[in-house]
Structures are given as structure tokens and as C-alpha cells.
Scaffold this active site. Structure first.
Site, PDB file in Angstrom:
ATOM      1  N   GLY A  24       0.809  -1.213   0.000  1.00 59.15           N
ATOM      2  CA  GLY A  24       0.000   0.000   0.000  1.00 59.15           C
ATOM      3  C   GLY A  24       0.843   1.265   0.000  1.00 59.15           C
ATOM      4  N   THR A  25       1.899   1.273   0.785  1.00 57.52           N
ATOM      5  CA  THR A  25       2.721   2.486   0.882  1.00 57.52           C
ATOM      6  C   THR A  25       3.345   2.823  -0.472  1.00 57.52           C
ATOM      7  OG1 THR A  25       3.160   2.034   3.202  1.00 57.52           O
ATOM      8  CG2 THR A  25       4.711   3.498   2.097  1.00 57.52           C
ATOM      9  N   CYS A  68       3.030   4.857  15.361  1.00 57.04           N
ATOM     10  CA  CYS A  68       4.011   4.748  16.431  1.00 57.04           C
ATOM     11  C   CYS A  68       5.326   5.299  15.887  1.00 57.04           C
ATOM     12  CB  CYS A  68       4.126   3.264  16.760  1.00 57.04           C
ATOM     13  SG  CYS A  68       5.252   2.880  18.063  1.00 57.04           S
ATOM     14  N   HIS A 116      -1.926  -7.552   2.438  1.00 58.12           N
ATOM     15  CA  HIS A 116      -1.874  -8.143   3.789  1.00 58.12           C
ATOM     16  C   HIS A 116      -3.037  -7.711   4.683  1.00 58.12           C
ATOM     17  CE1 HIS A 116      -0.051  -4.879   6.447  1.00 58.12           C
ATOM     18  NE2 HIS A 116       0.158  -4.349   5.262  1.00 58.12           N
TER      19      HIS A 116
HETATM   20  N1  PLP Z   1      -3.232   3.027   3.850  1.00 59.05           N
HETATM   21  C1  PLP Z   1      -3.967   2.586   4.886  1.00 59.05           C
HETATM   22  C2  PLP Z   1      -5.341   3.120   5.091  1.00 59.05           C
HETATM   23  C3  PLP Z   1      -3.443   1.610   5.753  1.00 59.05           C
HETATM   24  O1  PLP Z   1      -4.182   1.191   6.796  1.00 59.05           O
HETATM   25  C4  PLP Z   1      -2.133   1.123   5.519  1.00 59.05           C
HETATM   26  C5  PLP Z   1      -1.524   0.132   6.438  1.00 59.05           C
HETATM   27  O2  PLP Z   1      -1.609   0.280   7.645  1.00 59.05           O
HETATM   28  C6  PLP Z   1      -1.423   1.599   4.409  1.00 59.05           C
HETATM   29  C7  PLP Z   1      -2.009   2.551   3.607  1.00 59.05           C
HETATM   30  C8  PLP Z   1      -0.050   1.083   4.083  1.00 59.05           C
HETATM   31  O3  PLP Z   1      -0.127  -0.191   3.497  1.00 59.05           O
HETATM   32  P1  PLP Z   1       1.129  -1.198   3.550  1.00 59.05           P
HETATM   33  O4  PLP Z   1       1.225  -1.689   4.955  1.00 59.05           O
HETATM   34  O5  PLP Z   1       0.780  -2.295   2.592  1.00 59.05           O
HETATM   35  O6  PLP Z   1       2.320  -0.437   3.100  1.00 59.05           O
END
Ligand code: PLP
Length: 392
Positions: free
Chosen positions: A69-70, A334, A206
Site C-alpha cells: 500500500g505504501t 508509532c 496483507h
Molecule cells: N493506507 C492505509 C489506510 C493503511 O491502513 C495502511 C496500512 O496500515 C497503508 C495505507 C499502508 O499499506 P502497507 O502496509 O501495505 O504499506
């Protein structure tokens, strides 16, 4: 048995996904190679891509597989900003107030180093972004000054589901592309990229039982994004050899989380809602002073329950529950081992001392009743001890 009530942090990988993942790790060959090994790897990869695309309501050509996601969010926000600037747009990025740190930090970096100007779109007391608030921010910036807008499908802390199609429609009337972070929504909401009118959308494997480090960015056919990484241009806007096993496992997780072939999706969602409602009424019974935060059930993710506990620190509660065998979360980020007060709660107008007592429980359809029982048994003592610690 320990209780795991932190599915929003990462959700357990089901046996079927583990098996599909392990099998796919045995595939030999780089999907870009033209020999037979490569072609077999490519077949497995592209079958998985088709499955992911169909679950997200987009075309295979719009589906860029990423490292989570990041990465998807960074590629969307930075890539779209650069491409829009080259095409002559203004420098403003509209960022909704309750966004994930991946979004904030990416946008902040663009402001610090690439000449972007950030304008925050406020959220309301339930964590919601209203079309009026977005329209107001666009008018404030001047529509031709806006490079893009970025907002969440659903908030990962308090579970607020946003009116995504309405918000995208507001932006589209001004020709402003919208990136949607659908990481928290995937699995719990039906995602139909084409129907939203968004320009780009990020997801992560994940959060629905797939592997960490695997995700996708849906980049609409007409959306242009400059690459973050340069190299082999294996995928539109993303270079690097592709992760066949990760894609296969992501597709397997999607099959389990979203497919109607086994248990219908709507039944899994209804089951999760019943469990969540039991958890909420149980918490209200054993800790009546707890304040539920976020929206009502009609616009909350079915797997989310979020409370603040007056006089307590959220991280003390997490620690005490952990000692009693229950994993939960304060929900917010955190930094160097110290929990920040949630920027989401603060943006919702929750006073800082109340926001400090935040505790988030997130569950999935396979959460057991006994896990909720374990929480309800441990919670009163944890709250009493956290309150004493909070007074000292
Ligand atoms: N965006 C949201 C809303 C999330 O909850 C998260 C993960 O906590 C992310 C982005 C980031 O995703 P990833 O952990 O796959 O990098």
C-alpha cells in the site's frame, strides 16, 4: 489461546492462501523471459492480475502490482503530481485530514522538495469527508491550481466509509484527478474502480490475508503518473522484475475475501457485523464510560470498533490487554516506539486528553466468539489499572 483483534494492522493468512503462495514460490522463471519457464511464470502472473483487476472493477492494463500500500500511494501521489505539473497544472494537492501517514508523508515531501502546496480538506466529527467540504477546498485553492486530490475510501482508525463516488464527482467537474486509498476498505466494501470515477486507487494484500509487501495501484487508462523507480519498465509506471508468488497469493486472498463461489461475500460481511456488534455491546456493558468514536453502523467498516476510555492512555490499555492475552491497537502511528495522539481523532475535534485514551478493535469474519469473550473478560481490570496509571 490469545485473542487477535488487530486485523486492520495485518490480517492472518488463511491456509488456502499459504498453500497457493508456497506452490507459486516453486514457479521457476522471470515472467519477462521469452523461454518456456518465463512464459509459465507469466501465465501465473497474468492470471493473478486478471483476478485482482476483476475484484477491483478495473482492466488488467490498469492494474500495476506493487510492493504494498505504501508504495502504491507514493507512486500515485508523486507520479500524478509530477505528470500533472509537466502538463501545466497548478501546485496544490488536496489532502483529506484523516489520511494515513503514507499519504501525508508523501504529500509533505512533495511540499518540502518539489514545490507542492498542501491544502487540507477537513473531516467532520465522525471522520467523514463531505462533498461540500471538498467543493469548498477546491474553491479556496482555485480549481485550475489543483494538481490532484487524495482521500481514503475508509478510515483505518475509526472505520468511516466515505462517499467516494460523490467526492470524485465533485473533483471531476473541475477536471481534478482523485487518488483513493482503499487499503482499509478492501474486503469489507465492494470496490468498483470504474464506477467511482477515481483516477487512481491503492490496495494492499496483507489487510485481507495476503502477504505483506504486495499491493496494487489501479491507474486509470487516462491517468498519467511518472515513475518513482527507473529500470526495465515491466509495468506501466513501475519497473522491476515482477513478484509472481506475491501476485498469486494476493489473488488467492481476494478469492477468499471477496468471492461468492464459496460462502457468499454478503454472508461473510453479515457475520463480521454480528461479531463486531457483539463486541461493541459487550464493551459498553463492561466499561460503560467508554465513548465510541467514528460513525454509526451504517457508514462504518463492519470489522471496526473504536473507543476512547476516559482517564486512560491507549498504549497502557494495549499493554495491559496484551499481558492478558488480547492483541488490540491504539490505531494511530508509532514513532520510535512512542505512540502519537491520533491525528484522526484530533481532526474530528476530539480533545487531546480524550484522544489519548484511544483503543481500536478490528476483526474479520473468522474471529471467534471466544476471542471477544477474552477481551470482555480482560477489559474491566485493564481499564481500572490504566486509569490508576493515568492518574499518577
Ligand atoms: N493506507 C492505509 C489506510 C493503511 O491502513 C495502511 C496500512 O496500515 C497503508 C495505507 C499502508 O499499506 P502497507 O502496509 O501495505 O504499506
Amino acid at each position: 489461546m490469545r485473542a487477535y483483534l488487530d486485523h486492520a494492522a495485518t490480517s492472518p493468512m488463511p491456509r488456502e492462501v499459504r498453500e497457493a503462495y508456497l506452490d507459486a514460490l516453486g514457479v521457476v522463471g522471470n515472467p519477462s523471459s521469452t523461454h518456456q519457464h518465463g512464459q509459465l511464470a507469466s501465465e501465473a502472473l497474468e492470471t493473478a492480475r486478471d483476478r485482482i483487476a476483476s475484484a477491483l472493477g478495473c482492466d488488467r492494463a490498469e492494474t500495476i502490482l506493487t510492493g504494498g500500500g505504501t508504495e502504491s500511494i507514493n507512486l500515485a501521489i508523486k507520479g500524478m503530481f509530477w505528470a500533472r505539473r509537466r502538463a501545466g497544472s497548478g501546485p496544490v494537492i488536496l489532502v483529506a485530514a484523516g489520511e494515513h501517514h503514507a499519504t501525508f508523508e508523501a504529500a509533505q515531501w512533495l511540499a518540502e522538495t518539489q514545490g507542492a502546496t498542501l491544502l487540507e480538506v477537513p473531516i467532520d466529527a465522525t471522520g467523514g469527508i463531505t462533498p461540500e467540504a471538498l467543493a469548498h477546498a477546491i474553491a479556496q485553492a482555485g480549481p485550475d491550481q489543483v494538481a490532484l486530490a487524495t482521500l481514503m475510501w475508509a478510515n483505518n482508525e475509526v472505520g468511516t466509509v466515505q462517499p467516494v463516488a460523490e467526492l470524485c464527482a465533485v473533483a471531476r467537474t473541475h477536471g481534478i484527478p482523485v487518488h483513493v486509498d482503499a487499503v482499509a476498505a478492501l474486503g469489507q466494501e465492494r470496490i468498483d474502480f470504474a464506477a467511482t470515477g477515481a483516477a487512481a486507487l491503492s490496495v494492499s494484500a496483507h489487510k485481507i490475508g495476503g502477504p505483506v509487501g504486495v499491493g496494487a495501484l489501479v491507474l486509470g487508462r487516462r491517468t498519467v503518473a511518472d515513475p518513482l523507480m527507473h529500470g526495465g519498465t515491466q509495468q506501466r509506471a513501475r519497473s522491476g522484475s515482477q513478484n509472481v508468488a506475491g501476485a498469486v497469493a494476493f489473488a488467492a486472498a481476494i478469492d477468499l475475501a471477496l468471492d461468492d463461489r464459496g460462502e457468499p461475500w454478503a454472508e461473510r460481511i453479515a457475520r463480521t457485523r454480528v461479531l463486531r456488534d457483539r463486541l461493541v455491546s459487550g464493551v459498553r456493558e463492561v466499561a460503560p464510560e467508554a465513548v465510541m468514536r467514528g460513525p454509526g453502523a451504517e457508514s462504518r467498516l463492519v470489522g471496526n470498533a473504536h473507543f476512547t476510555f476516559p482517564g486512560c492512555q491507549g498504549d497502557s490499555l494495549v499493554f495491559l490487554l496484551d499481558a492478558a492475552g488480547v492483541s488490540a491497537s491504539v490505531g494511530s502511528a508509532c514513532q520510535a516506539g512512542v505512540h502519537e495522539t491520533s491525528h484522526v481523532l484530533l481532526a474530528m475535534g476530539v480533545p487531546e486528553d480524550e484522544a489519548a485514551g484511544a483503543l481500536r478493535f478490528t476483526i474479520g469474519p473468522d474471529t471467534a466468539d471466544s476471542e471477544i469473550d477474552a477481551l470482555l473478560e480482560a477489559l474491566p481490570a485493564a481499564v481500572a489499572r490504566a486509569r490508576v496509571a493515568g492518574l499518577s
